[in-house]
Enzyme design. Sequence first.
Site, mmCIF file in Angstrom:
data_model
loop_
_atom_site.group_PDB
_atom_site.id
_atom_site.type_symbol
_atom_site.label_atom_id
_atom_site.label_comp_id
_atom_site.label_asym_id
_atom_site.label_seq_id
_atom_site.Cartn_x
_atom_site.Cartn_y
_atom_site.Cartn_z
ATOM 1 N N ARG A 103 39.039 22.685 -44.276
ATOM 2 C CA ARG A 103 39.056 21.215 -44.460
ATOM 3 C C ARG A 103 38.054 20.484 -43.561
ATOM 4 O O ARG A 103 38.217 19.305 -43.271
ATOM 5 C CB ARG A 103 40.455 20.637 -44.243
ATOM 6 C CG ARG A 103 41.453 21.164 -45.245
ATOM 7 C CD ARG A 103 42.694 20.321 -45.306
ATOM 8 N NE ARG A 103 43.598 20.874 -46.291
ATOM 9 C CZ ARG A 103 44.462 21.858 -46.049
ATOM 10 N NH1 ARG A 103 44.554 22.357 -44.837
ATOM 11 N NH2 ARG A 103 45.217 22.316 -47.007
ATOM 12 N N LYS B 59 24.677 13.760 -46.782
ATOM 13 C CA LYS B 59 24.962 14.172 -48.162
ATOM 14 C C LYS B 59 24.856 15.683 -48.223
ATOM 15 O O LYS B 59 23.836 16.259 -47.825
ATOM 16 C CB LYS B 59 23.941 13.570 -49.127
ATOM 17 C CG LYS B 59 24.315 12.210 -49.655
ATOM 18 C CD LYS B 59 23.405 11.866 -50.841
ATOM 19 C CE LYS B 59 23.675 10.498 -51.372
ATOM 20 N NZ LYS B 59 22.791 10.154 -52.503
ATOM 21 N N LYS C 110 15.369 5.979 -43.002
ATOM 22 C CA LYS C 110 16.557 6.542 -43.654
ATOM 23 C C LYS C 110 17.812 6.152 -42.875
ATOM 24 O O LYS C 110 18.836 5.791 -43.467
ATOM 25 C CB LYS C 110 16.444 8.065 -43.778
ATOM 26 C CG LYS C 110 17.736 8.666 -44.327
ATOM 27 C CD LYS C 110 17.567 9.679 -45.415
ATOM 28 C CE LYS C 110 18.921 10.046 -46.040
ATOM 29 N NZ LYS C 110 18.883 11.270 -46.802
ATOM 30 N N GLU D 139 26.934 5.308 -50.095
ATOM 31 C CA GLU D 139 26.231 4.857 -51.301
ATOM 32 C C GLU D 139 27.093 3.972 -52.207
ATOM 33 O O GLU D 139 27.270 4.235 -53.388
ATOM 34 C CB GLU D 139 25.698 6.078 -52.074
ATOM 35 C CG GLU D 139 24.580 5.676 -53.040
ATOM 36 C CD GLU D 139 23.829 6.872 -53.641
ATOM 37 O OE1 GLU D 139 23.469 7.793 -52.890
ATOM 38 O OE2 GLU D 139 23.591 6.851 -54.839
ATOM 39 N N ARG E 143 22.209 2.196 -50.432
ATOM 40 C CA ARG E 143 21.694 3.563 -50.280
ATOM 41 C C ARG E 143 21.075 4.087 -51.579
ATOM 42 O O ARG E 143 20.239 4.994 -51.558
ATOM 43 C CB ARG E 143 22.816 4.494 -49.781
ATOM 44 C CG ARG E 143 22.306 5.882 -49.433
ATOM 45 C CD ARG E 143 23.298 6.722 -48.640
ATOM 46 N NE ARG E 143 22.770 8.054 -48.414
ATOM 47 C CZ ARG E 143 23.254 8.953 -47.581
ATOM 48 N NH1 ARG E 143 24.307 8.652 -46.841
ATOM 49 N NH2 ARG E 143 22.716 10.144 -47.438
ATOM 50 N N HIS F 233 14.279 9.621 -58.581
ATOM 51 C CA HIS F 233 15.112 10.820 -58.615
ATOM 52 C C HIS F 233 15.871 11.007 -59.933
ATOM 53 O O HIS F 233 16.148 12.136 -60.318
ATOM 54 C CB HIS F 233 16.094 10.832 -57.426
ATOM 55 C CG HIS F 233 15.430 11.210 -56.134
ATOM 56 N ND1 HIS F 233 14.391 10.479 -55.584
ATOM 57 C CD2 HIS F 233 15.640 12.246 -55.286
ATOM 58 C CE1 HIS F 233 14.009 11.055 -54.459
ATOM 59 N NE2 HIS F 233 14.749 12.125 -54.252
ATOM 60 N N HIS G 291 15.222 14.443 -61.351
ATOM 61 C CA HIS G 291 16.267 15.460 -61.561
ATOM 62 C C HIS G 291 16.269 15.927 -63.019
ATOM 63 O O HIS G 291 16.470 17.111 -63.301
ATOM 64 C CB HIS G 291 17.650 14.902 -61.200
ATOM 65 C CG HIS G 291 17.861 14.761 -59.717
ATOM 66 N ND1 HIS G 291 18.890 14.020 -59.166
ATOM 67 C CD2 HIS G 291 17.180 15.261 -58.665
ATOM 68 C CE1 HIS G 291 18.810 14.075 -57.847
ATOM 69 N NE2 HIS G 291 17.782 14.817 -57.519
ATOM 70 N N HIS H 249 11.338 20.239 -56.378
ATOM 71 C CA HIS H 249 11.963 18.922 -56.255
ATOM 72 C C HIS H 249 10.920 17.816 -56.033
ATOM 73 O O HIS H 249 10.934 16.788 -56.710
ATOM 74 C CB HIS H 249 12.965 18.973 -55.098
ATOM 75 C CG HIS H 249 13.723 17.712 -54.875
ATOM 76 N ND1 HIS H 249 14.686 17.271 -55.743
ATOM 77 C CD2 HIS H 249 13.656 16.793 -53.883
ATOM 78 C CE1 HIS H 249 15.184 16.125 -55.294
ATOM 79 N NE2 HIS H 249 14.574 15.818 -54.158
HETATM 80 N N1 LIG Z 1 21.171 15.935 -48.807
HETATM 81 C C1 LIG Z 1 20.213 15.060 -49.051
HETATM 82 O O1 LIG Z 1 20.283 13.891 -48.663
HETATM 83 C C2 LIG Z 1 19.004 15.505 -49.818
HETATM 84 C C3 LIG Z 1 17.878 14.668 -49.880
HETATM 85 C C4 LIG Z 1 16.742 15.137 -50.539
HETATM 86 C C5 LIG Z 1 16.736 16.408 -51.109
HETATM 87 N N2 LIG Z 1 17.849 17.187 -51.022
HETATM 88 C C6 LIG Z 1 17.850 18.553 -51.589
HETATM 89 O O2 LIG Z 1 16.938 19.332 -50.844
HETATM 90 C C7 LIG Z 1 16.522 20.439 -51.654
HETATM 91 C C8 LIG Z 1 15.033 20.632 -51.509
HETATM 92 O O3 LIG Z 1 14.763 20.903 -50.151
HETATM 93 P P1 LIG Z 1 13.426 21.653 -49.695
HETATM 94 O O4 LIG Z 1 12.285 21.066 -50.404
HETATM 95 O O5 LIG Z 1 13.438 21.699 -48.229
HETATM 96 O O6 LIG Z 1 13.611 23.089 -50.365
HETATM 97 P P2 LIG Z 1 14.055 24.517 -49.812
HETATM 98 O O7 LIG Z 1 15.159 24.416 -48.855
HETATM 99 O O8 LIG Z 1 14.268 25.377 -51.011
HETATM 100 O O9 LIG Z 1 12.763 25.019 -49.046
HETATM 101 C C9 LIG Z 1 11.593 25.251 -49.774
HETATM 102 C C10 LIG Z 1 11.020 26.652 -49.525
HETATM 103 O O10 LIG Z 1 10.383 26.673 -48.257
HETATM 104 C C11 LIG Z 1 10.875 27.765 -47.479
HETATM 105 N N3 LIG Z 1 10.782 27.316 -46.084
HETATM 106 C C12 LIG Z 1 11.607 26.439 -45.450
HETATM 107 N N4 LIG Z 1 11.133 26.177 -44.216
HETATM 108 C C13 LIG Z 1 10.030 26.927 -44.049
HETATM 109 C C14 LIG Z 1 9.100 27.086 -42.985
HETATM 110 N N5 LIG Z 1 9.174 26.361 -41.863
HETATM 111 N N6 LIG Z 1 8.086 27.953 -43.151
HETATM 112 C C15 LIG Z 1 7.951 28.670 -44.327
HETATM 113 N N7 LIG Z 1 8.776 28.527 -45.369
HETATM 114 C C16 LIG Z 1 9.796 27.670 -45.225
HETATM 115 C C17 LIG Z 1 12.257 28.002 -48.001
HETATM 116 O O11 LIG Z 1 12.666 29.323 -47.736
HETATM 117 C C18 LIG Z 1 12.080 27.754 -49.490
HETATM 118 O O12 LIG Z 1 11.550 28.892 -50.105
HETATM 119 C C19 LIG Z 1 16.943 20.101 -53.076
HETATM 120 O O13 LIG Z 1 18.049 20.897 -53.414
HETATM 121 C C20 LIG Z 1 17.359 18.637 -53.000
HETATM 122 O O14 LIG Z 1 18.365 18.310 -53.934
HETATM 123 C C21 LIG Z 1 18.962 16.765 -50.390
#
Ligand SMILES: NC(=O)c1ccc[n+]([C@@H]2O[C@H](COP(=O)([O-])OP(=O)(O)OC[C@H]3O[C@@H](n4cnc5c(N)ncnc54)[C@H](O)[C@@H]3O)[C@@H](O)[C@H]2O)c1
Length: 366
Positions: free
Chosen positions: A124, A146, A230, A240, A244, A251, A255, A268
């Site tokens: 939890r 989030k 942010k 939100e 927000r 997006h 998406h 993304h």
């Molecule tokens: N929670 C939120 O508020 C929020 C906001 C925006 C996006 N998101 C989510 O975030 C995700 C996208 O995140 P992302 O773009 O970081 O993708 P990701 O986490 O998949 O990372 C992208 C790639 O880069 C690699 N990588 C990460 N750090 C590295 C480094 N320092 N050196 C080499 N490789 C590295 C990872 O292994 C992966 O293959 C989506 O699922 C999206 O929905 C969430």
Amino acid sequence: MRIIPVDLGHCSYRIVLGHQVFAEAETGRLLAAAASDRKCLIVTDTTVGPLYADQAQASLVRAGAAACSVVTFPAGEASKTLSTVATLYEAAVSAQLDRSDCVVALGGGVVGDVAGFSAATYMRGVSYLQFPTTLLALVDSSVGGKTGVDLAAGKNLVGAFHQPSLVVGDLTFLGSLPVREMRCGLAEVAKYAMIMDVDFYGELMANAQLLLAREPRVAERVIARCCRLKVKVVQADETEQGMRAILNYGHTFGHALEKVGGFSRLNHGEAVSAGMGMAVDLASAAGLSSVDLPSRQDDLFSRLGLPLTASMPDVNPDDVLAAMQADKKVQGGRLRLVLPREIGRVEVLDYTDTERMLKAIEGRLG
Ligand SMILES: NC(=O)c1ccc[n+]([C@@H]2O[C@H](COP(=O)([O-])OP(=O)(O)OC[C@H]3O[C@@H](n4cnc5c(N)ncnc54)[C@H](O)[C@@H]3O)[C@@H](O)[C@H]2O)c1
């Protein structure tokens, strides 16, 4: 090194940013406050783990963690599922984590979202720390609480708001980030300028090349500015209920593009870039913004090396619109869109003109 406070009452925390920040005494103090005498489970992926898990583990042990284990899952969006969450629960049980212990998300947005959701729901709710390693995670996903996973029906359909207890972003980790992933984060950086900061638009136009080259001082200044923007939004509207939603600029289109591309054709950031293009074209065609706003946004995106279109000419605009209708931002059957009025100002609107939307989608598919 910069420390940015996030003021959310009893869920307040800090964001530590800089180069080699894990070596700083102040980081050690903040890590000790969050993790000493607790068992820590570092959650990471198969790319980031081999690069940085040892360093993260050593920092937590130095800060007095009672134990520190690592669990790794395959890198990529395809892992952002409930089945990955189940493996993390099993790892938490094996590591004997109880409610006083903590999860540490070491990676990009995928790791942060999945680890954060596991922390929000295991027993939890246990506390968690974010160690973001992508530009996207540094400027966006590690801040604001989030968390969640995708379902086959769409992205982020299951989730929870759960604030981290500390965010530590070591910008030297960006050194190993592939250019394509760097661009992904730049899409979110550009988003902040478009939705809420016209001065930032000017700064990005002026410093795009240095930012692309990851010049340390420029990168740190830009990332800190994004975090502050942010934080401002999250402090005003943590869950939100209103403001927000502006962070979703591009997006809802993005998406849908990710979904029709089977979550493999576009990442993304690429999808969100094309999605912001669709949104700005729609705003301009609908007379909500000036006619030159699309080209001003395109100028910035071009400088930052961001795609202006989805490069999916084979896709039917109707399929993108259908995917948008299935998005969780649809309320009472009406599509809620974030549309720009001018640089630095957007509006959240219930939008119903299907013809115009299809045209805006079609214009940025090719
Ligand atoms: N929670 C939120 O508020 C929020 C906001 C925006 C996006 N998101 C989510 O975030 C995700 C996208 O995140 P992302 O773009 O970081 O993708 P990701 O986490 O998949 O990372 C992208 C790639 O880069 C690699 N990588 C990460 N750090 C590295 C480094 N320092 N050196 C080499 N490789 C590295 C990872 O292994 C992966 O293959 C989506 O699922 C999206 O929905 C969430």
